[in-house]
Design a protein around this motif. Structure first.
Motif, mmCIF file in Angstrom:
data_model
loop_
_atom_site.group_PDB
_atom_site.id
_atom_site.type_symbol
_atom_site.label_atom_id
_atom_site.label_comp_id
_atom_site.label_asym_id
_atom_site.label_seq_id
_atom_site.Cartn_x
_atom_site.Cartn_y
_atom_site.Cartn_z
ATOM 1 N N SER A 5 8.957 -15.426 -8.807
ATOM 2 C CA SER A 5 10.176 -15.289 -8.012
ATOM 3 C C SER A 5 10.326 -13.869 -7.465
ATOM 4 C CB SER A 5 11.405 -15.701 -8.824
ATOM 5 O OG SER A 5 11.428 -15.011 -10.051
ATOM 6 N N ARG A 6 9.821 -12.908 -8.232
ATOM 7 C CA ARG A 6 9.812 -11.531 -7.708
ATOM 8 C C ARG A 6 9.020 -11.482 -6.402
ATOM 9 N NH1 ARG A 6 9.466 -9.154 -12.775
ATOM 10 N NH2 ARG A 6 7.219 -9.409 -12.770
ATOM 11 N N ARG A 7 7.889 -12.189 -6.408
ATOM 12 C CA ARG A 7 7.067 -12.203 -5.186
ATOM 13 C C ARG A 7 7.811 -12.880 -4.042
ATOM 14 N NH1 ARG A 7 2.271 -15.323 -6.988
ATOM 15 N NH2 ARG A 7 1.664 -15.305 -4.816
ATOM 16 N N LEU A 8 8.532 -13.966 -4.370
ATOM 17 C CA LEU A 8 9.221 -14.705 -3.308
ATOM 18 C C LEU A 8 10.324 -13.895 -2.636
ATOM 19 C CD1 LEU A 8 9.555 -18.271 -4.896
ATOM 20 C CD2 LEU A 8 8.255 -17.660 -2.863
ATOM 21 N N VAL A 9 11.013 -13.065 -3.401
ATOM 22 C CA VAL A 9 12.178 -12.371 -2.837
ATOM 23 C C VAL A 9 11.901 -10.903 -2.508
ATOM 24 C CG1 VAL A 9 13.809 -13.905 -3.985
ATOM 25 C CG2 VAL A 9 13.156 -11.760 -5.102
ATOM 26 N N ARG A 10 10.666 -10.497 -2.633
ATOM 27 C CA ARG A 10 10.333 -9.094 -2.362
ATOM 28 C C ARG A 10 10.648 -8.737 -0.910
ATOM 29 N NH1 ARG A 10 5.158 -7.900 -5.039
ATOM 30 N NH2 ARG A 10 6.563 -7.474 -6.779
ATOM 31 N N GLU A 11 11.248 -7.560 -0.711
ATOM 32 C CA GLU A 11 11.711 -7.172 0.629
ATOM 33 C C GLU A 11 10.723 -6.297 1.393
ATOM 34 O OE1 GLU A 11 15.701 -5.514 0.399
ATOM 35 O OE2 GLU A 11 16.091 -6.764 -1.349
ATOM 36 N N SER A 12 9.940 -5.503 0.680
ATOM 37 C CA SER A 12 9.035 -4.572 1.371
ATOM 38 C C SER A 12 7.611 -4.766 0.870
ATOM 39 C CB SER A 12 9.436 -3.121 1.103
ATOM 40 O OG SER A 12 10.786 -2.922 1.430
ATOM 41 N N TYR A 13 6.672 -4.520 1.751
ATOM 42 C CA TYR A 13 5.261 -4.645 1.386
ATOM 43 C C TYR A 13 4.498 -3.402 1.798
ATOM 44 C CZ TYR A 13 6.294 -9.483 0.545
ATOM 45 O OH TYR A 13 6.834 -10.625 0.037
ATOM 46 N N LEU A 14 3.573 -3.024 0.940
ATOM 47 C CA LEU A 14 2.674 -1.924 1.259
ATOM 48 C C LEU A 14 1.281 -2.517 1.380
ATOM 49 C CD1 LEU A 14 2.126 1.210 1.335
ATOM 50 C CD2 LEU A 14 1.697 1.023 -1.133
ATOM 51 N N THR A 15 0.631 -2.272 2.518
ATOM 52 C CA THR A 15 -0.737 -2.772 2.669
ATOM 53 C C THR A 15 -1.607 -1.638 3.195
ATOM 54 O OG1 THR A 15 -0.788 -3.423 5.010
ATOM 55 C CG2 THR A 15 0.275 -4.963 3.489
ATOM 56 N N VAL A 16 -2.885 -1.888 3.243
ATOM 57 C CA VAL A 16 -3.821 -0.877 3.736
ATOM 58 C C VAL A 16 -3.521 -0.537 5.201
ATOM 59 C CG1 VAL A 16 -5.612 -2.518 4.438
ATOM 60 C CG2 VAL A 16 -6.271 -0.225 3.708
ATOM 61 N N ASP A 17 -2.897 -1.467 5.919
ATOM 62 C CA ASP A 17 -2.545 -1.209 7.326
ATOM 63 C C ASP A 17 -1.521 -0.079 7.484
ATOM 64 O OD1 ASP A 17 -4.167 -3.290 7.981
ATOM 65 O OD2 ASP A 17 -2.557 -4.732 8.353
ATOM 66 N N ASP A 18 -0.860 0.278 6.388
ATOM 67 C CA ASP A 18 0.170 1.320 6.450
ATOM 68 C C ASP A 18 -0.390 2.731 6.251
ATOM 69 O OD1 ASP A 18 2.341 -0.548 6.638
ATOM 70 O OD2 ASP A 18 2.015 -1.010 4.521
ATOM 71 N N LEU A 19 -1.688 2.821 5.984
ATOM 72 C CA LEU A 19 -2.223 4.110 5.523
ATOM 73 C C LEU A 19 -2.995 4.877 6.591
ATOM 74 C CD1 LEU A 19 -3.617 2.809 2.107
ATOM 75 C CD2 LEU A 19 -1.451 4.014 2.478
ATOM 76 N N ILE A 20 -2.677 6.155 6.708
ATOM 77 C CA ILE A 20 -3.462 7.078 7.532
ATOM 78 C C ILE A 20 -4.002 8.151 6.584
ATOM 79 C CG2 ILE A 20 -3.365 8.807 9.372
ATOM 80 C CD1 ILE A 20 -0.966 7.118 10.519
ATOM 81 N N TRP A 21 -5.306 8.268 6.544
ATOM 82 C CA TRP A 21 -5.961 9.194 5.600
ATOM 83 C C TRP A 21 -6.056 10.580 6.242
ATOM 84 C CZ3 TRP A 21 -11.409 7.929 3.095
ATOM 85 C CH2 TRP A 21 -11.771 8.951 2.209
ATOM 86 N N THR A 22 -5.414 11.565 5.622
ATOM 87 C CA THR A 22 -5.460 12.940 6.116
ATOM 88 C C THR A 22 -6.678 13.657 5.536
ATOM 89 O OG1 THR A 22 -3.922 13.459 4.329
ATOM 90 C CG2 THR A 22 -2.978 13.188 6.498
ATOM 91 N N MET A 23 -7.459 14.289 6.401
ATOM 92 C CA MET A 23 -8.717 14.934 5.984
ATOM 93 C C MET A 23 -8.818 16.346 6.556
ATOM 94 S SD MET A 23 -11.535 11.986 6.703
ATOM 95 C CE MET A 23 -11.378 10.332 6.038
ATOM 96 N N ILE A 24 -9.459 17.227 5.783
ATOM 97 C CA ILE A 24 -9.647 18.609 6.226
ATOM 98 C C ILE A 24 -11.125 18.830 6.542
ATOM 99 C CG2 ILE A 24 -9.289 21.049 5.636
ATOM 100 C CD1 ILE A 24 -6.702 19.754 4.993
ATOM 101 N N VAL A 25 -11.413 19.251 7.770
ATOM 102 C CA VAL A 25 -12.804 19.537 8.132
ATOM 103 C C VAL A 25 -12.982 21.056 8.197
ATOM 104 C CG1 VAL A 25 -12.418 19.412 10.643
ATOM 105 C CG2 VAL A 25 -14.701 18.979 9.732
#
Ligand code: PBG
Length: 319
Positions: A5-25
Motif C-alpha cells: 500500500s505504501r507503493r500504491l500511495v507514494r507521491e514522489s519517485y526518484l529514477t535514474v532519469d532525474d540524475l545529472i552526474w557532475t564531473m571535474i576534468v
C-alpha cells in the motif's frame, strides 16, 4: 502501512532519469586525482572523463555536467583561457561526444576556473564589471556550443547574460543548444570543496556576495528565475539544493518551469564525512536527500552522487 500500500500511495519517485552526474576534468598529469574535501570524487584526465561518461551512459544517466580544473599558469585577470577554442573544456566535450554521442553534455559558463582571482566575472580594482563579463561569457558559450555542448549553464549570476547568450547562440546557428541558467544561486558556504577541486580556494579574493544571492531572500529568487525565463532560459537551477528546498518548491509551484537543483560539493562532503565516520547510513541518507528534491518539485538534480544513486536505484528495481 504495508509495503504494497505504501507503493500504491507514494507521491514522489526518484529514477535514474532525474540524475545529472557532475564531473571535474583536469589538465594535470594524474589520470585520477582524489579531491580530499570531496570523498569519492576525483579530478579526471580527458581519457578518464570519457571512461566515466561511458559508465554514465551504461547506467542510464541522461546527462553529465563538466567543470574544469586548469593549470594555474593559464589563469589571468580576465580569464582568457575560457575563450580558447582548443582549451581543456572544448577538447573534453569533443572527446565525450565522440565516444558517447547519446549522452547529454551540460557545461558551466563562468570565468572562475580561468581567472587568477577566482571570481566569475572580470574584476577591475575591487569590482566585478557586469557588462564586460557578459561579453566574455557570451563568447565562451559559443565556443562551448561549437565544441558540441548540448546545454550551456551560465553559473556566473551576471545580469542580462541569459538573453545575450541566447541571441549569440542563435546567430551562430545553435538554435538547438539549450540554456540551463543558475537562476537562483546563493552566496553560500557550501561551495568549499568545489573551489578546492578546481583550485580557486586559495586564490579567491573577497567573496561573491555582490553577484550571488543573499541566503535570507526568497522573493528575490522568484524574480531572478522569472527574468532568466523571460530572457530565454529553457530550464532553471536552484543552488545549493537541500538548504533551499523552499525556494525549489516556490519556483516550481509559482512559475511552473523545468526546475533543477544542484546538490553542491559541500552538501555531498557533509554526507560523506558522516558516512565515513559511521554516523550516517550512506545509501539511505543519499537516496533520502535526492528524494527530498523530487518531493520539493525538482525535475532533476545535479549531483556528485549520480553514479552511486543510479546503481542503488537499479538494484531496487530488480528487487
Ligand atoms: C562558479 C560555480 C560554483 C559551483 C559551480 N559553478 C561555485 C562558486 O560560485 O564559487 C559550485 C559547485 C559545487 O559546489 O559543487 N561558477
Amino acid at each position: 502501512m504495508k509495503g504494497f500500500s505504501r507503493r500504491l500511495v507514494r507521491e514522489s519517485y526518484l529514477t535514474v532519469d532525474d540524475l545529472i552526474w557532475t564531473m571535474i576534468v583536469s589538465d594535470q598529469k594524474k589520470a585520477r586525482d582524489p579531491i580530499l574535501s570531496l570523498p569519492g570524487v576525483e579530478r579526471l584526465s580527458i581519457d578518464e572523463l570519457v571512461e566515466d561518461a561511458k559508465r554514465a551512459h551504461k547506467l542510464g544517466i541522461p546527462a553529465i555536467a563538466i567543470f574544469p580544473h586548469i593549470d594555474p599558469k593559464l589563469k589571468d585577470a580576465v580569464g582568457s583561457e575560457a575563450l580558447n577554442a582548443d582549451g581543456l573544456v572544448p577538447n573534453a566535450i569533443r572527446a565525450v561526444k565522440n565516444a558517447v554521442p547519446e549522452l547529454g553534455i551540460i557545461v558551466d559558463v563562468a570565468l572562475d576556473p580561468f581567472t587568477d582571482h577566482g571570481h566569475d566575472g572580470v574584476l577591475v580594482g575591487d569590482e566585478i564589471i557586469n557588462d564586460i563579463s557578459v561579453d566574455a561569457l557570451v563568447e565562451g558559450a559559443v565556443i562551448l556550443a561549437d565544441a558540441g555542448a548540448d546545454i550551456v549553464a551560465p553559473s556566473d549570476m551576471m545580469d542580462g547574460r541569459v538573453g545575450a547568450i541566447r541571441k549569440e547562440l542563435d546567430q551562430h546557428g545553435h538554435h538547438n543548444v539549450m540554456i540551463m541558467s543558475y537562476a537562483a544561486k546563493y552566496a553560500s558556504g557550501y561551495y568549499g570543496p568545489y573551489r578546492d577541486a578546481i583550485g580557486t580556494s586559495s586564490a579567491l579574493r573577497g567573496d561573491k556576495r555582490t553577484y550571488q544571492m543573499d541566503p535570507a531572500n526568497s522573493d528575490e529568487a522568484i524574480r531572478e528565475v522569472a527574468l532568466d525565463i523571460e530572457e530565454g532560459a529553457d530550464m532553471v537551477m536552484v543552488k545549493p539544493g537541500q538548504p533551499y528546498l523552499d525556494i525549489i518548491y516556490r519556483v516550481k509551484t509559482e512559475l511552473r518551469v523545468p526546475t533543477f537543483a544542484f546538490q553542491v560539493s559541500g552538501e555531498c562532503a557533509m554526507i560523506m564525512a558522516a558516512a565515513e565516520n559511521g554516523w550516517a547510513d550512506e545509501k539511505r541518507v543519499i537516496l533520502e536527500s535526492l528524494m527530498s528534491f523530487k518531493r520539493a518539485g525538482c525535475d532533476g538534480v545535479l549531483t556528485y552522487f549520480a553514479p552511486k544513486a543510479a546503481e542503488w536505484l537499479s538494484e531496487r528495481m530488480d528487487a
